[in-house]
Design a protein around this motif. Structure first.
Motif, PDB file in Angstrom:
ATOM      1  N   LEU A  43       0.823  -1.202   0.000  1.00 41.34           N
ATOM      2  CA  LEU A  43       0.000   0.000   0.000  1.00 41.34           C
ATOM      3  C   LEU A  43       0.859   1.253   0.000  1.00 41.34           C
ATOM      4  N   ASN A  44       0.411   2.229  -0.720  1.00 40.52           N
ATOM      5  CA  ASN A  44       1.069   3.526  -0.738  1.00 40.52           C
ATOM      6  C   ASN A  44       0.780   4.218   0.593  1.00 40.52           C
ATOM      7  N   PRO A  45       1.783   4.633   1.354  1.00 42.10           N
ATOM      8  CA  PRO A  45       1.516   5.228   2.669  1.00 42.10           C
ATOM      9  C   PRO A  45       0.746   6.541   2.600  1.00 42.10           C
ATOM     10  N   GLU A  46       0.693   7.161   1.454  1.00 43.54           N
ATOM     11  CA  GLU A  46      -0.033   8.418   1.318  1.00 43.54           C
ATOM     12  C   GLU A  46      -1.525   8.206   1.070  1.00 43.54           C
ATOM     13  N   LYS A  47      -1.925   7.012   0.695  1.00 44.43           N
ATOM     14  CA  LYS A  47      -3.336   6.739   0.407  1.00 44.43           C
ATOM     15  C   LYS A  47      -4.048   6.245   1.660  1.00 44.43           C
ATOM     16  N   LYS A  48      -5.326   6.565   1.750  1.00 41.53           N
ATOM     17  CA  LYS A  48      -6.134   6.129   2.882  1.00 41.53           C
ATOM     18  C   LYS A  48      -6.565   4.681   2.683  1.00 41.53           C
ATOM     19  N   TYR A  49      -6.750   3.953   3.781  1.00 39.11           N
ATOM     20  CA  TYR A  49      -7.219   2.580   3.724  1.00 39.11           C
ATOM     21  C   TYR A  49      -8.022   2.289   4.985  1.00 39.11           C
ATOM     22  N   LEU A  55     -15.014  -0.517   8.807  1.00 34.75           N
ATOM     23  CA  LEU A  55     -16.019  -0.045   7.863  1.00 34.75           C
ATOM     24  C   LEU A  55     -17.418  -0.471   8.301  1.00 34.75           C
ATOM     25  N   ALA A  56     -17.570  -1.726   8.694  1.00 36.85           N
ATOM     26  CA  ALA A  56     -18.876  -2.223   9.119  1.00 36.85           C
ATOM     27  C   ALA A  56     -19.334  -1.521  10.403  1.00 36.85           C
ATOM     28  N   ALA A  57     -18.401  -1.294  11.345  1.00 37.12           N
ATOM     29  CA  ALA A  57     -18.770  -0.617  12.582  1.00 37.12           C
ATOM     30  C   ALA A  57     -19.208   0.822  12.318  1.00 37.12           C
ATOM     31  N   SER A  58     -18.610   1.453  11.334  1.00 36.93           N
ATOM     32  CA  SER A  58     -18.969   2.844  11.048  1.00 36.93           C
ATOM     33  C   SER A  58     -20.367   2.968  10.448  1.00 36.93           C
ATOM     34  N   ILE A  59     -20.900   1.900   9.863  1.00 43.71           N
ATOM     35  CA  ILE A  59     -22.245   1.982   9.286  1.00 43.71           C
ATOM     36  C   ILE A  59     -23.292   1.289  10.156  1.00 43.71           C
TER      37      ILE A  59
END
Length: 95
Positions: A43-49, A55-59
């Motif tokens: 993963l590119n450290p500058e990109k969000k992941y 993700l499930a907890a946030s919805i």
């Protein structure tokens, strides 16, 4: 994205199997690290992941704490199993 409104997408969703945690035949197998799959390498450290649990907890998913507790128990069981396995292997090699 799966084209869920057409027949091909509906069939794909019917074939999809999702597990919470590690399914039965693989929960006692030794886990290994695959360097090619490490997040730091790929993963590119500058990109969000994010991960699926966050993700499930946030919805609105309300079982994150339960899964974390069960995962900790699974890790403890796996460690005890692996130690017993190594002890048996050591006894076998000593005999």
């Amino acid at each position: 994205m799966v084209p869920r409104k057409i027949e091909r997408g509906q069939n794909a969703l019917k074939r999809l199997t999702v597990f919470d945690g590690v399914p039965y035949p693989y929960d006692t197998k030794k886990k290994m690290v695959v360097p090619d799959a490490l997040r730091t390498i790929k993963l590119n450290p500058e990109k969000k992941y994010t991960n699926l649990g966050e993700l499930a907890a946030s919805i609105g998913w309300k079982r994150k704490e339960v899964i974390e507790r069960l995962e900790e128990q699974r890790k403890q069981k796996a460690e005890a199993w692996y130690e017993r396995k190594n002890e048996k292997k050591q006894k076998w090699n000593d005999a």
